[in-house]
Design an enzyme around this catalytic site. Structure first.
Site, mmCIF file in Angstrom:
data_model
loop_
_atom_site.group_PDB
_atom_site.id
_atom_site.type_symbol
_atom_site.label_atom_id
_atom_site.label_comp_id
_atom_site.label_asym_id
_atom_site.label_seq_id
_atom_site.Cartn_x
_atom_site.Cartn_y
_atom_site.Cartn_z
ATOM 1 N N ASP A 171 -28.255 -40.552 45.641
ATOM 2 C CA ASP A 171 -28.736 -40.075 46.951
ATOM 3 C C ASP A 171 -30.245 -39.976 46.960
ATOM 4 O O ASP A 171 -30.830 -39.713 47.995
ATOM 5 C CB ASP A 171 -28.162 -38.682 47.236
ATOM 6 C CG ASP A 171 -28.716 -37.683 46.236
ATOM 7 O OD1 ASP A 171 -28.539 -37.915 45.024
ATOM 8 O OD2 ASP A 171 -29.364 -36.711 46.651
ATOM 9 N N LYS A 205 -38.679 -33.876 39.334
ATOM 10 C CA LYS A 205 -40.052 -33.490 38.959
ATOM 11 C C LYS A 205 -40.658 -34.557 38.057
ATOM 12 O O LYS A 205 -39.994 -35.027 37.125
ATOM 13 C CB LYS A 205 -40.036 -32.160 38.208
ATOM 14 C CG LYS A 205 -39.751 -30.983 39.094
ATOM 15 C CD LYS A 205 -39.907 -29.692 38.311
ATOM 16 C CE LYS A 205 -39.514 -28.521 39.185
ATOM 17 N NZ LYS A 205 -39.167 -27.342 38.435
ATOM 18 N N ASP A 240 -28.241 -37.944 37.086
ATOM 19 C CA ASP A 240 -29.181 -36.840 37.384
ATOM 20 C C ASP A 240 -30.549 -37.418 37.752
ATOM 21 O O ASP A 240 -31.126 -38.176 36.977
ATOM 22 C CB ASP A 240 -29.314 -35.925 36.162
ATOM 23 C CG ASP A 240 -28.010 -35.211 35.852
ATOM 24 O OD1 ASP A 240 -27.404 -34.661 36.776
ATOM 25 O OD2 ASP A 240 -27.583 -35.226 34.678
ATOM 26 N N ASP A 283 -19.384 -38.815 28.718
ATOM 27 C CA ASP A 283 -20.157 -37.682 29.235
ATOM 28 C C ASP A 283 -20.252 -36.643 28.117
ATOM 29 O O ASP A 283 -19.540 -36.738 27.108
ATOM 30 C CB ASP A 283 -19.457 -37.068 30.479
ATOM 31 C CG ASP A 283 -20.428 -36.348 31.417
ATOM 32 O OD1 ASP A 283 -21.276 -35.580 30.939
ATOM 33 O OD2 ASP A 283 -20.325 -36.546 32.645
ATOM 34 N N GLU A 335 -17.218 -45.634 32.781
ATOM 35 C CA GLU A 335 -17.982 -44.795 33.707
ATOM 36 C C GLU A 335 -18.869 -43.871 32.877
ATOM 37 O O GLU A 335 -18.379 -43.096 32.049
ATOM 38 C CB GLU A 335 -17.087 -43.954 34.635
ATOM 39 C CG GLU A 335 -17.971 -43.204 35.651
ATOM 40 C CD GLU A 335 -17.248 -42.234 36.571
ATOM 41 O OE1 GLU A 335 -16.040 -41.997 36.414
ATOM 42 O OE2 GLU A 335 -17.940 -41.686 37.469
HETATM 43 C C1 LIG Z 1 -25.076 -35.364 38.864
HETATM 44 S S1 LIG Z 1 -23.698 -35.416 37.836
HETATM 45 C C2 LIG Z 1 -22.652 -36.608 38.655
HETATM 46 C C3 LIG Z 1 -21.215 -36.460 38.262
HETATM 47 C C4 LIG Z 1 -20.242 -37.491 38.895
HETATM 48 N N1 LIG Z 1 -20.574 -38.836 38.508
HETATM 49 C C5 LIG Z 1 -20.223 -37.369 40.406
HETATM 50 O O1 LIG Z 1 -20.754 -38.277 41.068
HETATM 51 O O2 LIG Z 1 -19.640 -36.398 40.901
HETATM 52 C C6 LIG Z 1 -24.293 -36.310 36.438
HETATM 53 C C7 LIG Z 1 -23.322 -36.388 35.269
HETATM 54 O O3 LIG Z 1 -23.887 -37.233 34.275
HETATM 55 C C8 LIG Z 1 -23.751 -36.624 32.998
HETATM 56 N N2 LIG Z 1 -24.834 -37.147 32.169
HETATM 57 C C9 LIG Z 1 -26.153 -36.932 32.336
HETATM 58 N N3 LIG Z 1 -26.863 -37.578 31.398
HETATM 59 C C10 LIG Z 1 -25.957 -38.212 30.610
HETATM 60 C C11 LIG Z 1 -26.068 -39.021 29.450
HETATM 61 N N4 LIG Z 1 -27.267 -39.297 28.924
HETATM 62 N N5 LIG Z 1 -24.941 -39.509 28.888
HETATM 63 C C12 LIG Z 1 -23.723 -39.197 29.423
HETATM 64 N N6 LIG Z 1 -23.562 -38.441 30.520
HETATM 65 C C13 LIG Z 1 -24.658 -37.953 31.099
HETATM 66 C C14 LIG Z 1 -23.825 -35.140 33.279
HETATM 67 O O4 LIG Z 1 -23.236 -34.369 32.241
HETATM 68 C C15 LIG Z 1 -23.046 -35.051 34.591
HETATM 69 O O5 LIG Z 1 -21.667 -34.913 34.350
#
Ligand SMILES: C[S@@+](CC[C@H](N)C(=O)[O-])C[C@H]1O[C@@H](n2cnc3c(N)ncnc32)[C@H](O)[C@@H]1O
Length: 210
Positions: A152, A120, A116, A66, A41
């Site tokens: 989403d 923008k 994420d 992560d 994941e």
């Molecule tokens: C919007 S959150 C979603 C968290 C979880 N998957 C959820 O659905 O509740 C995005 C997650 O992706 C991680 N993340 C973002 N870019 C990443 C990257 N390049 N490598 C690893 N993790 C990343 C962030 O630290 C964050 O924990």
């Protein structure tokens, strides 16, 4: 869970056997002590999906990747509390770590839940899901291996669909240019619960390696 009950990130990084801050393929069979299928994941956040999946599927191994310290602390604390033996946490940016932590055709399933969206335009370059990353994912998957994605944010969902459908090693399980009609019974993530509660539409995608 109150933060004061969590172990510190430094403590985890120094000594927790479930946490790996590495720059090489560690020999996953030796790490887990078995040859069970390996699932990843990317971006597990606070890790409830990862933990629930590992509990539901004790004969599969799960790796969470992560760089969110607070989330890592929570997950590591819960792994200890629930005594889950089939999860390892790897630290870092998936763009850098995916190419070096896995051999070709090593992964059975990859989950990317609510990456994420960087809405923008000037931030689009920060998005995780890009053609080069997808090529890498495809290489690390076994034949028949799957990638599951949820978002989403419709413009990102459409971009993800287009990028994945341009990768010749992968096929859209729902059919060309379509999203999954419904989610396939996996646990809800923290973000997913939030979006469902606020009535937002969620786009689910699934791709399979030939
Ligand atoms: C919007 S959150 C979603 C968290 C979880 N998957 C959820 O659905 O509740 C995005 C997650 O992706 C991680 N993340 C973002 N870019 C990443 C990257 N390049 N490598 C690893 N993790 C990343 C962030 O630290 C964050 O924990």
């Amino acid at each position: 869970m109150s933060l004061k009950n969590l172990i510190s990130f430094d403590e985890i990084a120094e000594s927790n056997p479930n946490f790996l801050d590495i720059d090489y393929e560690p020999g996953w069979e030796a790490v887990f002590g078995n040859t069970n299928p390996l699932n990843l994941e990317v971006g597990f956040g606070v890790g409830n999906f990862l933990i629930e999946m590992a509990i539901r599927e004790p004969d599969e191994n799960f790796i969470g990747m992560d760089f969110y310290h607070k989330g890592i602390r929570k997950v590591i604390t819960r792994i200890g509390r629930y005594q889950v033996s089939n999860i390892r946490i790897v630290y870092g940016d998936a763009k850098e770590k995916l190419p070096i932590l896995f051999n070709e055709a090593e992964l059975s399933r990859v989950y990317i839940n609510f990456p994420d969206p960087w809405p923008k335009k000037k931030h689009h370059k920060r998005r995780l899901i890009k053609p080069a990353f997808i090529k890498n994912l495809a290489a690390k998957l076994k034949p028949g291996g799957e990638i599951h994605i949820a978002t989403d944010y419709e413009p990102y969902a459409i971009e993800i669909l287009e990028f994945f459908e341009a990768e010749p090693l992968l096929t859209n399980k729902s059919g060309y240019r379509t999203f999954l009609a419904q989610k396939e019974g996996t646990p809800q993530t923290k973000y997913e619960k939030k979006f469902i509660n606020s009535g937002e539409k969620i786009f689910y995608l699934e791709f399979v390696k030939q």
